[in-house]
Design an enzyme around this catalytic site. Structure first.
Site, PDB file in Angstrom:
ATOM      1  N   PHE A  86     -34.241 -47.549  17.875  1.00 33.45           N
ATOM      2  CA  PHE A  86     -35.130 -46.377  17.788  1.00 33.45           C
ATOM      3  C   PHE A  86     -34.890 -45.549  16.515  1.00 33.45           C
TER       4      PHE A  86
ATOM      5  N   ALA B 273     -25.188 -49.261  18.177  1.00 30.78           N
ATOM      6  CA  ALA B 273     -24.392 -48.785  19.317  1.00 30.78           C
ATOM      7  C   ALA B 273     -25.128 -49.157  20.596  1.00 30.78           C
TER       8      ALA B 273
ATOM      9  N   THR C 233     -23.065 -38.448  18.007  1.00 29.35           N
ATOM     10  CA  THR C 233     -23.888 -37.688  18.957  1.00 29.35           C
ATOM     11  C   THR C 233     -23.212 -36.385  19.370  1.00 29.35           C
ATOM     12  N   ASP C 234     -24.020 -35.429  19.823  1.00 27.60           N
ATOM     13  CA  ASP C 234     -23.440 -34.178  20.338  1.00 27.60           C
ATOM     14  C   ASP C 234     -22.709 -34.399  21.666  1.00 27.60           C
TER      15      ASP C 234
ATOM     16  N   TYR D 265     -20.340 -43.772  27.728  1.00 24.43           N
ATOM     17  CA  TYR D 265     -21.061 -43.751  26.445  1.00 24.43           C
ATOM     18  C   TYR D 265     -20.428 -42.745  25.488  1.00 24.43           C
TER      19      TYR D 265
ATOM     20  N   LYS E 132     -18.338 -43.226  21.936  1.00 26.02           N
ATOM     21  CA  LYS E 132     -18.796 -42.650  20.665  1.00 26.02           C
ATOM     22  C   LYS E 132     -17.699 -41.743  20.096  1.00 26.02           C
TER      23      LYS E 132
ATOM     24  N   PHE F 162     -35.610 -40.625  28.566  1.00 24.14           N
ATOM     25  CA  PHE F 162     -36.352 -39.624  29.349  1.00 24.14           C
ATOM     26  C   PHE F 162     -37.824 -39.478  28.945  1.00 24.14           C
TER      27      PHE F 162
ATOM     28  N   PRO G 241     -39.984 -41.162  26.751  1.00 18.71           N
ATOM     29  CA  PRO G 241     -40.875 -42.330  26.863  1.00 18.71           C
ATOM     30  C   PRO G 241     -41.013 -42.854  28.289  1.00 18.71           C
ATOM     31  N   ARG G 242     -39.963 -42.691  29.099  1.00 19.93           N
ATOM     32  CA  ARG G 242     -40.094 -43.154  30.493  1.00 19.93           C
ATOM     33  C   ARG G 242     -41.209 -42.369  31.187  1.00 19.93           C
TER      34      ARG G 242
ATOM     35  N   TYR H  36     -34.451 -36.172  37.220  1.00 18.79           N
ATOM     36  CA  TYR H  36     -33.132 -36.222  37.863  1.00 18.79           C
ATOM     37  C   TYR H  36     -32.797 -34.839  38.420  1.00 18.79           C
TER      38      TYR H  36
ATOM     39  N   GLY I 212     -22.063 -37.193  37.200  1.00 18.40           N
ATOM     40  CA  GLY I 212     -21.379 -36.538  36.067  1.00 18.40           C
ATOM     41  C   GLY I 212     -22.331 -35.947  35.043  1.00 18.40           C
ATOM     42  N   HIS I 213     -23.561 -35.700  35.427  1.00 21.08           N
ATOM     43  CA  HIS I 213     -24.639 -35.287  34.508  1.00 21.08           C
ATOM     44  C   HIS I 213     -24.268 -34.048  33.674  1.00 21.08           C
TER      45      HIS I 213
HETATM   46  P1  NAD Z   1     -30.974 -47.759  20.381  1.00 22.93           P
HETATM   47  O1  NAD Z   1     -30.313 -48.213  21.632  1.00 22.93           O
HETATM   48  O2  NAD Z   1     -32.458 -47.528  20.380  1.00 22.93           O
HETATM   49  O3  NAD Z   1     -30.680 -48.789  19.205  1.00 22.93           O
HETATM   50  C1  NAD Z   1     -29.428 -49.381  19.011  1.00 22.93           C
HETATM   51  C2  NAD Z   1     -29.613 -50.561  18.058  1.00 22.93           C
HETATM   52  O4  NAD Z   1     -28.316 -51.131  17.822  1.00 22.93           O
HETATM   53  C3  NAD Z   1     -30.498 -51.675  18.643  1.00 22.93           C
HETATM   54  O5  NAD Z   1     -31.395 -52.136  17.674  1.00 22.93           O
HETATM   55  C4  NAD Z   1     -29.494 -52.761  19.018  1.00 22.93           C
HETATM   56  O6  NAD Z   1     -30.033 -54.077  18.960  1.00 22.93           O
HETATM   57  C5  NAD Z   1     -28.410 -52.546  17.968  1.00 22.93           C
HETATM   58  N1  NAD Z   1     -27.095 -53.042  18.405  1.00 22.93           N
HETATM   59  C6  NAD Z   1     -26.474 -52.818  19.612  1.00 22.93           C
HETATM   60  N2  NAD Z   1     -25.302 -53.451  19.650  1.00 22.93           N
HETATM   61  C7  NAD Z   1     -25.153 -54.071  18.444  1.00 22.93           C
HETATM   62  C8  NAD Z   1     -24.129 -54.877  17.875  1.00 22.93           C
HETATM   63  N3  NAD Z   1     -23.017 -55.192  18.565  1.00 22.93           N
HETATM   64  N4  NAD Z   1     -24.297 -55.328  16.606  1.00 22.93           N
HETATM   65  C9  NAD Z   1     -25.425 -55.032  15.914  1.00 22.93           C
HETATM   66  N5  NAD Z   1     -26.428 -54.301  16.409  1.00 22.93           N
HETATM   67  C10 NAD Z   1     -26.286 -53.815  17.662  1.00 22.93           C
HETATM   68  O7  NAD Z   1     -30.194 -46.456  19.941  1.00 22.93           O
HETATM   69  P2  NAD Z   1     -30.710 -45.133  19.212  1.00 22.93           P
HETATM   70  O8  NAD Z   1     -31.170 -44.172  20.243  1.00 22.93           O
HETATM   71  O9  NAD Z   1     -31.577 -45.510  18.091  1.00 22.93           O
HETATM   72  O10 NAD Z   1     -29.315 -44.582  18.657  1.00 22.93           O
HETATM   73  C11 NAD Z   1     -28.834 -44.995  17.377  1.00 22.93           C
HETATM   74  C12 NAD Z   1     -27.545 -44.280  17.059  1.00 22.93           C
HETATM   75  O11 NAD Z   1     -27.751 -42.875  17.085  1.00 22.93           O
HETATM   76  C13 NAD Z   1     -26.433 -44.555  18.076  1.00 22.93           C
HETATM   77  O12 NAD Z   1     -25.222 -44.651  17.374  1.00 22.93           O
HETATM   78  C14 NAD Z   1     -26.444 -43.330  18.985  1.00 22.93           C
HETATM   79  O13 NAD Z   1     -25.171 -43.088  19.517  1.00 22.93           O
HETATM   80  C15 NAD Z   1     -26.842 -42.256  17.983  1.00 22.93           C
HETATM   81  N6  NAD Z   1     -27.536 -41.088  18.528  1.00 22.93           N
HETATM   82  C16 NAD Z   1     -28.648 -41.233  19.322  1.00 22.93           C
HETATM   83  C17 NAD Z   1     -29.345 -40.115  19.764  1.00 22.93           C
HETATM   84  C18 NAD Z   1     -30.590 -40.236  20.609  1.00 22.93           C
HETATM   85  O14 NAD Z   1     -31.131 -39.219  21.027  1.00 22.93           O
HETATM   86  N7  NAD Z   1     -31.112 -41.423  20.866  1.00 22.93           N
HETATM   87  C19 NAD Z   1     -28.879 -38.834  19.398  1.00 22.93           C
HETATM   88  C20 NAD Z   1     -27.716 -38.720  18.607  1.00 22.93           C
HETATM   89  C21 NAD Z   1     -27.070 -39.849  18.167  1.00 22.93           C
HETATM   90  O1  DAU Z   2     -27.589 -35.848  23.004  1.00 23.18           O
HETATM   91  C1  DAU Z   2     -27.730 -37.031  22.284  1.00 23.18           C
HETATM   92  C2  DAU Z   2     -27.877 -38.190  23.230  1.00 23.18           C
HETATM   93  O2  DAU Z   2     -29.177 -38.093  23.799  1.00 23.18           O
HETATM   94  C3  DAU Z   2     -27.680 -39.539  22.566  1.00 23.18           C
HETATM   95  O3  DAU Z   2     -26.356 -39.640  22.116  1.00 23.18           O
HETATM   96  C4  DAU Z   2     -27.989 -40.691  23.527  1.00 23.18           C
HETATM   97  O4  DAU Z   2     -27.916 -41.929  22.846  1.00 23.18           O
HETATM   98  C5  DAU Z   2     -29.383 -40.498  24.069  1.00 23.18           C
HETATM   99  O5  DAU Z   2     -29.694 -41.499  25.021  1.00 23.18           O
HETATM  100  C6  DAU Z   2     -29.539 -39.105  24.703  1.00 23.18           C
HETATM  101  O6  DAU Z   2     -28.734 -39.006  25.916  1.00 23.18           O
HETATM  102  P1  DAU Z   2     -29.287 -38.270  27.243  1.00 23.18           P
HETATM  103  O7  DAU Z   2     -28.537 -38.784  28.382  1.00 23.18           O
HETATM  104  O8  DAU Z   2     -29.359 -36.811  27.026  1.00 23.18           O
HETATM  105  O9  DAU Z   2     -30.795 -38.839  27.198  1.00 23.18           O
HETATM  106  P2  DAU Z   2     -31.773 -39.449  28.299  1.00 23.18           P
HETATM  107  O10 DAU Z   2     -33.073 -39.685  27.616  1.00 23.18           O
HETATM  108  O11 DAU Z   2     -31.184 -40.582  29.059  1.00 23.18           O
HETATM  109  O12 DAU Z   2     -31.946 -38.232  29.318  1.00 23.18           O
HETATM  110  C7  DAU Z   2     -32.335 -36.945  28.866  1.00 23.18           C
HETATM  111  C8  DAU Z   2     -32.241 -36.005  30.059  1.00 23.18           C
HETATM  112  O13 DAU Z   2     -33.258 -36.357  31.027  1.00 23.18           O
HETATM  113  C9  DAU Z   2     -30.923 -36.108  30.812  1.00 23.18           C
HETATM  114  O14 DAU Z   2     -30.557 -34.814  31.259  1.00 23.18           O
HETATM  115  C10 DAU Z   2     -31.242 -37.012  32.005  1.00 23.18           C
HETATM  116  C11 DAU Z   2     -32.690 -36.693  32.299  1.00 23.18           C
HETATM  117  N1  DAU Z   2     -33.532 -37.782  32.844  1.00 23.18           N
HETATM  118  C12 DAU Z   2     -33.478 -39.003  32.242  1.00 23.18           C
HETATM  119  C13 DAU Z   2     -34.270 -40.037  32.691  1.00 23.18           C
HETATM  120  C14 DAU Z   2     -34.223 -41.412  32.059  1.00 23.18           C
HETATM  121  C15 DAU Z   2     -34.410 -37.522  33.894  1.00 23.18           C
HETATM  122  O15 DAU Z   2     -34.491 -36.399  34.431  1.00 23.18           O
HETATM  123  N2  DAU Z   2     -35.218 -38.540  34.327  1.00 23.18           N
HETATM  124  C16 DAU Z   2     -35.182 -39.783  33.773  1.00 23.18           C
HETATM  125  O16 DAU Z   2     -35.950 -40.669  34.223  1.00 23.18           O
END
Ligand code: NAD
Ligand code: DAU
Length: 331
Positions: A11, A80, A121-122, A147, A151, A187, A189-190, A204, A272-273
């Protein structure tokens, strides 16, 4: 400049690759990605093929990653396992990729003396009470989930490699991202894809948990800023003052998609939310002059909803398997 982007088919990684190719026309980007369930080469479609190379590889494989690092000038490390719910039910992949994989990458970067920016991540700071001050670069680490613990482990490794081996690395800890190409397990996109599929979204618990939302393009511009201007060894918090409860976000999604505010189901809470995350990005503003562009969450969310509406062929293949996993968890 030849830049290696680990996890560049995920992503945020793919959003960054699109952004970097647009903003730095003289760079060549190599995407290094294992294509786990979360990686998708479709995320790179539309890029000029002469601007990037794709390598399917695993950061845990010493030879795969070393060769890729040897061929670049700088690395941005996104790869990751990223989903908290998955980490609660299968932590090993998180320990392996997030800790062992980061270790392999650090050793390659050390051997070949390359610049590294590590994406974190935070969540490494644990959670906040509603009245607590926001997270800053000096907040003590206190991760809650497998997770966030892995990290946190990866962040500690990066800092140790900077101090012990003079690795030229910076780190950033960002809040919750939203935007195109986010896997439907997360969250926002779901909920959008549940509504598009004619089903009710799932909140949740009571939806009181607070997340600090930032658009993935603003995260990308912050990363580019830190990569180019950041001080080696330093950490930068990345956030855009986007605190909202999950219930507020869900009600806005419902409104923007023409549904009534109560048209959702409450499902059992995540164990543990974490209650609240919030970022103080003062250092990034003051020292590096970064500013976010997506300051209107409603507008950014509408754009994101439109993207999922117009790209059903992208998300539909992930949907059934994702919901089957949630069904097993009762969520
Ligand atoms: P994501 O799950 O969408 O993408 C992770 C990517 O890493 C995928 O393309 C996957 O194929 C690849 N990958 C996984 N394991 C691998 C491996 N062993 N070798 C090579 N590639 C591998 O994750 P994201 O949401 O895009 O997050 C990316 C980074 O940003 C992560 O390090 C995450 O901790 C950090 N981050 C995410 C968020 C968030 O809100 N999504 C916020 C802060 C930080
Ligand atoms: O804060 C940064 C982090 O944000 C990143 O490090 C993670 O990679 C990323 O996945 C995200 O973690 P969260 O656990 O905060 O994100 P998630 O989208 O899973 O959930 C966001 C909030 O919504 C969380 O409080 C749980 C809640 N939730 C989630 C889902 C999937 C729901 O209420 N319903 C749901 O269906």
């Amino acid at each position: 400049m030849k830049i290696l982007v680990t996890g560049g088919a995920g992503f945020i990684g793919s959003n960054f690759v699109h952004y970097a190719c647009r903003e730095r026309p003289d760079w060549h980007v190599t995407v290094f990605d294992a294509l786990t369930y979360a990686g998708n080469t479709k995320n790179l479609e539309g890029l000029d093929e002469s601007r990037y190379t794709f390598i399917k590889g695993d950061i845990c494989s010493e030879s795969d990653i070393e060769q890729a690092v040897a061929d670049c000038d700088a690395v941005v490390h996104f790869a990751a396992e990223s989903h908290v719910d998955n980490s609660l039910h299968g932590p090993w992949a998180f320990v392996n990729t997030n800790i062992v994989g980061t270790y392999r990458l650090l050793e390659a970067v050390r051997k070949h003396n390359k610049r590294l920016h590590h994406i974190s991540t935070d969540e490494v700071y644990g959670d906040l009470e509603p009245s607590d001050p926001k997270f800053s670069e000096t907040t003590p680490y206190n991760p809650s989930s497998p997770y966030s613990a892995t990290k946190a482990g990866s962040d500690h490794l990066v800092r140790a490699w900077v101090r012990s081996f003079d690795v030229q690395a910076t780190l950033s800890n960002c809040s919750n991202n939203y935007g195109p190409y986010q896997h439907v397990e997360k969250f926002i996109p779901r909920q959008i894809t549940e509504i598009l599929g004619g089903r009710r979204p799932k909140l949740y618990g009571e939806g009181k948990n607070i997340r600090d939302w930032i658009h993935a393009e603003d995260h990308s511009s912050a990363i580019l800023t830190i990569l180019e201007k950041g001080k080696i060894g330093d950490t930068y918090m990345v956030g855009a003052n986007g605190e909202k409860t999950n219930k507020e976000v869900l009600e806005l999604v419902l409104e923007l998609m023409g549904k009534a505010p109560e048209e959702y189901d409450s499902v059992p809470d995540r164990p543990g939310h974490d209650l609240r995350y919030a970022i103080d990005a003062t250092k990034l503003h003051n020292e590096l002059g970064w500013q976010p562009k997506y300051t209107d969450f409603r507008g950014g969310l509408q754009q994101t909803i439109d993207w999922y509406r117009n790209n059903e062929g992208w998300w539909q293949p992930q949907k059934a398997e994702t919901e089957a996993k949630y069904k097993e968890l009762g969520r």
